[in-house]
Design a protein around this motif. Sequence first.
Motif: not given
Length: 239
Positions: A157-162
């Motif tokens: 779930d939204e792994p690009e966040a960091a």
Amino acid sequence: MFLREIIKMSERIQNHNQYPFDIPSIKLLDRLSFRKNVTFFVGENGSGKSTLLEAIAYQCGFNTAGGGRNNQYELSASEAKLGDFIRLSWMPKVTNGFFMRAESFYNFASYIDELAIEDPRIYQNYGGKSLHEQSHGESFLTLFKNRFGQKGIYLLDEPEAALSPKRQLSFISIIHELQKSGQVIIATHSPLLLAYPHAEIYNFNEGPIQLIKYEDTEHYQITRRFLENKHFYLNELID
């Protein structure tokens, strides 16, 4: 590929106008098929993509706060309200895998630290040291490289966040390696990750959940238009 189809059991729902059943994409959901080893869920915040991903994790037996089947810790607001109202069709069924939630990753890292107090060897599965001792982006990539890779299903779930844009490009390579022995389902806002060529993209934005081409996603179109005419958009937004 292991997960073939999601079936919503509408007959069990008593109030279709109650959250999360009133989300348009969920309300109109009947069945959703998977034909590729990598599938993306896209849509605006509140469109239902994370809700459905969390329900899949629940049915897989994963901790809905983030983790696998053996990661037992509690986190408020991690309940999967849709989980009891879907059925998963497998061929064959797998029990190995992981549910990664960007918003609760800090809690997962703290849980691993608690386990390491009794058995420091657990860090071997996470790059050899606490995830808290790494930058946010480093800890994400450490998890992907060390905990992932076995035959199983991986829900992100939204792994690009960091992840910086450069590390998002590196993550595309991780996705490609992971799909060779596993199945990957990713809810994302990243136009970089969505560019992975061997995937299907489901759009949650407009009515029924439907397949969409990469170039037709808002993520691609808005990013492209902005980069091609940055000054026009900035003048519209600021002036």
